[in-house]
Design a protein around this motif. Structure first.
Motif, PDB file in Angstrom:
ATOM      1  N   TYR A   1       0.846  -1.186   0.000  1.00  0.00           N
ATOM      2  CA  TYR A   1       0.000   0.000   0.000  1.00  0.00           C
ATOM      3  C   TYR A   1       0.889   1.248   0.000  1.00  0.00           C
ATOM      4  O   TYR A   1       2.112   1.153  -0.068  1.00  0.00           O
ATOM      5  CB  TYR A   1      -0.920   0.003   1.225  1.00  0.00           C
ATOM      6  N   GLY A   2       0.250   2.403   0.085  1.00  0.00           N
ATOM      7  CA  GLY A   2       1.008   3.640   0.124  1.00  0.00           C
ATOM      8  C   GLY A   2       0.232   4.740   0.800  1.00  0.00           C
ATOM      9  O   GLY A   2      -0.960   4.603   1.082  1.00  0.00           O
ATOM     10  N   ALA A   3       0.910   5.832   1.065  1.00  0.00           N
ATOM     11  CA  ALA A   3       0.279   6.972   1.728  1.00  0.00           C
ATOM     12  C   ALA A   3       0.978   8.243   1.299  1.00  0.00           C
ATOM     13  O   ALA A   3       2.145   8.232   0.896  1.00  0.00           O
ATOM     14  CB  ALA A   3       0.344   6.814   3.247  1.00  0.00           C
ATOM     15  N   SER A   4       0.253   9.345   1.382  1.00  0.00           N
ATOM     16  CA  SER A   4       0.792  10.679   1.113  1.00  0.00           C
ATOM     17  C   SER A   4       0.597  11.525   2.367  1.00  0.00           C
ATOM     18  O   SER A   4      -0.482  11.506   2.961  1.00  0.00           O
ATOM     19  CB  SER A   4       0.082  11.329  -0.078  1.00  0.00           C
ATOM     20  N   ILE A   5       1.636  12.239   2.752  1.00  0.00           N
ATOM     21  CA  ILE A   5       1.548  13.110   3.916  1.00  0.00           C
ATOM     22  C   ILE A   5       2.232  14.433   3.587  1.00  0.00           C
ATOM     23  O   ILE A   5       3.050  14.505   2.669  1.00  0.00           O
ATOM     24  CB  ILE A   5       2.212  12.485   5.162  1.00  0.00           C
ATOM     25  N   VAL A   6       1.889  15.459   4.323  1.00  0.00           N
ATOM     26  CA  VAL A   6       2.582  16.735   4.203  1.00  0.00           C
ATOM     27  C   VAL A   6       3.626  16.798   5.307  1.00  0.00           C
ATOM     28  O   VAL A   6       3.315  16.631   6.488  1.00  0.00           O
ATOM     29  CB  VAL A   6       1.618  17.921   4.301  1.00  0.00           C
ATOM     30  N   SER A   7       4.870  16.987   4.917  1.00  0.00           N
ATOM     31  CA  SER A   7       5.978  17.046   5.873  1.00  0.00           C
ATOM     32  C   SER A   7       6.837  18.261   5.550  1.00  0.00           C
ATOM     33  O   SER A   7       7.285  18.420   4.410  1.00  0.00           O
ATOM     34  CB  SER A   7       6.813  15.764   5.795  1.00  0.00           C
ATOM     35  N   ALA A   8       7.045  19.103   6.540  1.00  0.00           N
ATOM     36  CA  ALA A   8       7.840  20.328   6.365  1.00  0.00           C
ATOM     37  C   ALA A   8       7.333  21.141   5.170  1.00  0.00           C
ATOM     38  O   ALA A   8       8.125  21.701   4.404  1.00  0.00           O
ATOM     39  CB  ALA A   8       9.320  19.984   6.208  1.00  0.00           C
ATOM     40  N   GLY A   9       6.017  21.169   4.985  1.00  0.00           N
ATOM     41  CA  GLY A   9       5.404  21.975   3.936  1.00  0.00           C
ATOM     42  C   GLY A   9       5.400  21.346   2.559  1.00  0.00           C
ATOM     43  O   GLY A   9       4.934  21.966   1.599  1.00  0.00           O
ATOM     44  N   LEU A  10       5.869  20.097   2.422  1.00  0.00           N
ATOM     45  CA  LEU A  10       5.916  19.428   1.130  1.00  0.00           C
ATOM     46  C   LEU A  10       5.038  18.187   1.147  1.00  0.00           C
ATOM     47  O   LEU A  10       4.948  17.481   2.159  1.00  0.00           O
ATOM     48  CB  LEU A  10       7.347  19.015   0.778  1.00  0.00           C
ATOM     49  N   LEU A  11       4.405  17.897   0.005  1.00  0.00           N
ATOM     50  CA  LEU A  11       3.644  16.669  -0.136  1.00  0.00           C
ATOM     51  C   LEU A  11       4.621  15.529  -0.412  1.00  0.00           C
ATOM     52  O   LEU A  11       5.351  15.555  -1.401  1.00  0.00           O
ATOM     53  CB  LEU A  11       2.632  16.785  -1.280  1.00  0.00           C
ATOM     54  N   ARG A  12       4.661  14.545   0.474  1.00  0.00           N
ATOM     55  CA  ARG A  12       5.598  13.427   0.356  1.00  0.00           C
ATOM     56  C   ARG A  12       4.831  12.103   0.304  1.00  0.00           C
ATOM     57  O   ARG A  12       3.684  12.015   0.758  1.00  0.00           O
ATOM     58  CB  ARG A  12       6.567  13.418   1.547  1.00  0.00           C
ATOM     59  N   HIS A  13       5.517  11.089  -0.220  1.00  0.00           N
ATOM     60  CA  HIS A  13       4.889   9.785  -0.376  1.00  0.00           C
ATOM     61  C   HIS A  13       5.754   8.691   0.234  1.00  0.00           C
ATOM     62  O   HIS A  13       6.987   8.794   0.284  1.00  0.00           O
ATOM     63  CB  HIS A  13       4.682   9.454  -1.862  1.00  0.00           C
ATOM     64  N   TYR A  14       5.096   7.625   0.650  1.00  0.00           N
ATOM     65  CA  TYR A  14       5.820   6.425   1.052  1.00  0.00           C
ATOM     66  C   TYR A  14       4.952   5.196   0.786  1.00  0.00           C
ATOM     67  O   TYR A  14       3.730   5.285   0.695  1.00  0.00           O
ATOM     68  CB  TYR A  14       6.257   6.485   2.518  1.00  0.00           C
ATOM     69  N   PHE A  15       5.605   4.063   0.639  1.00  0.00           N
ATOM     70  CA  PHE A  15       4.927   2.800   0.402  1.00  0.00           C
ATOM     71  C   PHE A  15       5.196   1.879   1.596  1.00  0.00           C
ATOM     72  O   PHE A  15       6.170   2.053   2.329  1.00  0.00           O
ATOM     73  CB  PHE A  15       5.428   2.150  -0.891  1.00  0.00           C
ATOM     74  N   PHE A  16       4.324   0.895   1.788  1.00  0.00           N
ATOM     75  CA  PHE A  16       4.542  -0.020   2.904  1.00  0.00           C
ATOM     76  C   PHE A  16       3.902  -1.371   2.621  1.00  0.00           C
ATOM     77  O   PHE A  16       2.994  -1.486   1.776  1.00  0.00           O
ATOM     78  CB  PHE A  16       4.025   0.565   4.223  1.00  0.00           C
ATOM     79  N   HIS A  17       4.403  -2.383   3.305  1.00  0.00           N
ATOM     80  CA  HIS A  17       3.899  -3.745   3.151  1.00  0.00           C
ATOM     81  C   HIS A  17       3.352  -4.233   4.479  1.00  0.00           C
ATOM     82  O   HIS A  17       4.066  -4.248   5.484  1.00  0.00           O
ATOM     83  CB  HIS A  17       5.014  -4.680   2.674  1.00  0.00           C
ATOM     84  N   ILE A  18       2.066  -4.618   4.477  1.00  0.00           N
ATOM     85  CA  ILE A  18       1.448  -5.230   5.647  1.00  0.00           C
ATOM     86  C   ILE A  18       1.627  -6.737   5.522  1.00  0.00           C
ATOM     87  O   ILE A  18       1.205  -7.333   4.529  1.00  0.00           O
ATOM     88  CB  ILE A  18      -0.048  -4.868   5.739  1.00  0.00           C
ATOM     89  N   PRO A  19       2.253  -7.374   6.514  1.00  0.00           N
ATOM     90  CA  PRO A  19       2.594  -8.792   6.349  1.00  0.00           C
ATOM     91  C   PRO A  19       1.421  -9.733   6.581  1.00  0.00           C
ATOM     92  O   PRO A  19       0.413  -9.369   7.205  1.00  0.00           O
ATOM     93  CB  PRO A  19       3.663  -8.994   7.427  1.00  0.00           C
ATOM     94  N   THR A  20       1.571 -10.934   6.087  1.00  0.00           N
ATOM     95  CA  THR A  20       0.625 -11.999   6.370  1.00  0.00           C
ATOM     96  C   THR A  20       0.529 -12.207   7.879  1.00  0.00           C
ATOM     97  O   THR A  20       1.538 -12.202   8.580  1.00  0.00           O
ATOM     98  CB  THR A  20       1.085 -13.301   5.704  1.00  0.00           C
ATOM     99  N   GLY A  21      -0.686 -12.353   8.374  1.00  0.00           N
ATOM    100  CA  GLY A  21      -0.877 -12.581   9.802  1.00  0.00           C
ATOM    101  C   GLY A  21      -1.109 -11.330  10.614  1.00  0.00           C
ATOM    102  O   GLY A  21      -1.365 -11.418  11.820  1.00  0.00           O
ATOM    103  N   TYR A  22      -1.047 -10.155   9.989  1.00  0.00           N
ATOM    104  CA  TYR A  22      -1.311  -8.907  10.718  1.00  0.00           C
ATOM    105  C   TYR A  22      -2.762  -8.907  11.203  1.00  0.00           C
ATOM    106  O   TYR A  22      -3.692  -9.112  10.407  1.00  0.00           O
ATOM    107  CB  TYR A  22      -1.060  -7.718   9.797  1.00  0.00           C
ATOM    108  N   ASP A  23      -2.970  -8.689  12.506  1.00  0.00           N
ATOM    109  CA  ASP A  23      -4.329  -8.743  13.056  1.00  0.00           C
ATOM    110  C   ASP A  23      -4.842  -7.391  13.524  1.00  0.00           C
ATOM    111  O   ASP A  23      -5.968  -7.288  14.026  1.00  0.00           O
ATOM    112  CB  ASP A  23      -4.404  -9.768  14.193  1.00  0.00           C
ATOM    113  N   GLY A  24      -4.027  -6.339  13.379  1.00  0.00           N
ATOM    114  CA  GLY A  24      -4.471  -5.004  13.761  1.00  0.00           C
ATOM    115  C   GLY A  24      -4.396  -4.724  15.241  1.00  0.00           C
ATOM    116  O   GLY A  24      -4.667  -3.601  15.679  1.00  0.00           O
ATOM    117  N   GLU A  25      -4.058  -5.726  16.053  1.00  0.00           N
ATOM    118  CA  GLU A  25      -3.994  -5.548  17.501  1.00  0.00           C
ATOM    119  C   GLU A  25      -2.609  -5.823  18.064  1.00  0.00           C
ATOM    120  O   GLU A  25      -2.160  -5.138  18.974  1.00  0.00           O
ATOM    121  CB  GLU A  25      -5.028  -6.463  18.181  1.00  0.00           C
ATOM    122  N   THR A  26      -1.932  -6.837  17.533  1.00  0.00           N
ATOM    123  CA  THR A  26      -0.606  -7.188  18.033  1.00  0.00           C
ATOM    124  C   THR A  26       0.442  -6.268  17.429  1.00  0.00           C
ATOM    125  O   THR A  26       0.640  -6.272  16.210  1.00  0.00           O
ATOM    126  CB  THR A  26      -0.265  -8.646  17.673  1.00  0.00           C
TER     127      THR A  26
END
Length: 561
Positions: free
Chosen positions: A52-77
């Protein structure tokens, strides 16, 4: 003198920074400008494993990053998180392939994050020199970590950093400046500037991985610019309070390993020198990096509660000129935030497109729509066209231009969603003359993001396909005596206004013949039994202008949708 030397020599260095990169997991994908895709919402609130990916504003600039949610992620642990910085001219996507960290994240159970450098080509300002004006990539890293912690189950004691080449230099810089946040760091093929200040607030477990034959970031450094890798490792041994005589493991003839022990707070420093290796991510680099960093946790006294999200600099009422990159061009727009704007309340937004040869300020003056925005509490955006004189490139003028100017609209709307509380169910588009044609084009191309369209004295070119994905409410206002964009059109150039509106009636599924009447001196035509309202006001006297009362009329129409 130091600043000048850093800039000149640094430019010579980074021009070839990524040329020799290879991978043990397959060839890198070509550089892309892929837009980060956010995780889809699910009924049970769980995030499916994937990229997945996300866009955020950092130090006045629109920046992007990508990330991988692993198998088994339960949102709590809470899971560990590894942030990997790509090399100069590379991309997060290439980084994912080169390192194989997404696959490893599934096996080991951690979240993998791949930030995107700024500028084109992308890179990292990985050095501590406040006098130079570059993006604040340390702040960006902090903001990425905070964003991930706010959204997902991240263990704040197990946040790790790695990177390659220019990204390895960035990993070093994070170790220097964010020792209070990250548990351990590993830098591969890193670029480390001579005499670059480093003062970590605590000992940081640090690993270096470097090819002895590296010709891009030479193992023994370069005069007046790059520090030698052995000296860099020794300095980290000093920062960490280690014994300064390392133990040596040369049992593997391909890798020479030095380890500094006796370090403070259980830290260590390791340098792995790969014999005969050029500038590349090591064949075993990903496993070695994870096995090293995952041993460590950040001492509890350094873990801080998440801070509230920063308030956008544009959240105060007023007018702002903002620039952003759109399809590899630096574009600009004027933003008006109304006097009663409430950051806690979703607020409608109106995009207003200027006519040929005008500009956003001329549009503000001509329409005076900002006064109505303050009364009715909606945001106004005044995009700026391209070229000289400023214009909107519709298909009749530049076939490749439509996607560009439509994409500019999308980019602005995405940027607004990072800065302000935008009501995305009430996004309206209007424009005058050629700007009216551009507003029409946007409604055709991205109808799913447009709540309603208003065109004033619009220029509508013949044979431009319009295939909106969904019905769009349309109101058009046009003078019968308009000599610039004639009501009856121009042969082989401009479409007659009544035909153009009738086409929208077809798009909007209107089943009946239109009803005609006189309203406030206008000849008013309204199509009924439609999936979306469709209206045409014909001004019986007047030429090519933005008429008095237009703002109120179109806002009344918008406000009903």
């Amino acid at each position: 003198m130091k600043n000048t030397l850093l800039v000149v020599a640094g430019l010579l260095l980074v021009a070839t920074m990524f040329m020799a990169t290879t991978t043990s997991y397959g060839a890198p994908s070509p550089q892309t400008t892929e837009t980060p895709a956010a995780p889809p919402e699910s009924d049970d609130g769980l995030i499916e494993p994937g990229d997945y990916g996300a866009s955020i504003v950092s130090a006045g600039l629109l920046r992007h990053y990508f990330f991988h949610i692993p198998t088994g992620y339960d949102g709590e642990t809470p899971l560990p998180m590894l942030i990997s910085f790509h090399g100069f001219t590379s991309t997060p996507q290439q980084n994912m392939i080169t390192t194989g960290f997404p696959r490893m994240a599934d096996e080991k159970g951690f979240i993998a994050v791949f930030p995107e450098g700024y500028n084109d080509p992308a890179g990292w300002y990985a050095h501590d020199d406040a006098e130079l004006e570059f993006p604040d990539d340390v702040q960006f890293t902090r903001d990425v970590i905070n964003d991930m912690r706010a959204r997902y189950a991240v263990d704040p004691t197990r946040i790790y950093i790695t990177g390659f080449s220019n990204g390895g230099g960035m990993a070093h810089r994070i170790g220097c400046d964010m020792a209070d946040v990250v548990a351990a760091v590993a830098a591969a093929g890193g670029t480390h500037i001579n005499e670059d200040p480093c003062a970590p607030v605590r000992p940081v477990p640090m690993m270096g991985l470097h090819g002895r034959e590296d010709s891009i970031t030479p193992y023994h450094g370069t005069p007046d610019l790059l520090e030698s890798i052995p000296e860099w490792a020794r300095e980290w041994a000093i920062y960490n309070g280690c014994d300064l005589t390392p133990t040596v493991d040369d049992s593997d003839e391909t890798v020479y390993v030095e380890q500094w022990n006796g370090c403070e707070q259980g830290s260590t420093v390791i340098l792995r020198t790969y014999e005969g290796m050029e500038h590349r991510w090591p064949p075993d680099g990903s496993e070695i990096v994870w096995d090293f960093v995952s041993q460590y946790t950040l001492p509890a006294e350094y873990v801080e509660d998440l801070q509230p999200a920063a308030v956008s600099e544009y959240s105060k009422p007023g007018d702002y000129r903002i620039t952003l990159f759109s399809v590899d061009e630096l574009r600009s727009f004027v933003l008006h935030v109304p006097v009663n704007y409430d950051p806690n309340t979703p607020t409608p937004v109106v995009f207003s497109y200027h006519d040929f040869g005008s500009n956003p300020i001329g549009n503000v003056t001509q329409t005076r729509i900002t006064l109505l925005a303050d009364d009715e509490n909606f945001i106004v955006v005044f995009p700026q066209g391209r070229g000289e004189p400023l214009a909107w490139f519709t298909e009749a003028q530049a076939p490749e231009g439509i996607a560009t100017d439509t994409e500019f609209f999308v980019n602005i709307l995405d940027r607004l969603n990072t800065e302000l509380n935008v009501d995305n169910n009430h996004v309206f588009v209007t424009g005058f003359s050629l700007g009216g044609g551009m507003a029409h084009r946007i409604a055709c191309d991205v109808s799913e993001r447009v709540t309603a369209l208003a065109v004033i004295g619009g220029a509508h070119f013949i044979d431009q396909p319009c295939e909106p994905a969904i019905p769009v409410p349309v109101i058009a206002i046009h003078a019968l005596d308009d000599e610039v964009t004639p009501y009856t059109g121009i042969d082989d150039v401009l479409e007659p206004i009544d035909e153009w509106v009738n086409e929208w009636a077809v798009h909007n599924g209107c089943a009946a013949e239109p009803e005609m009447s006189m309203v406030d001196g206008f000849n008013f035509v309204e199509w009924t039994a439609c999936d979306a309202p469709t209206q045409l006001y014909t001004v019986l006297t007047g030429g090519h202008t933005w008429f008095d009362g237009t703002n109120e009329r179109i806002w009344d129409f918008f406000n009903q949708q």
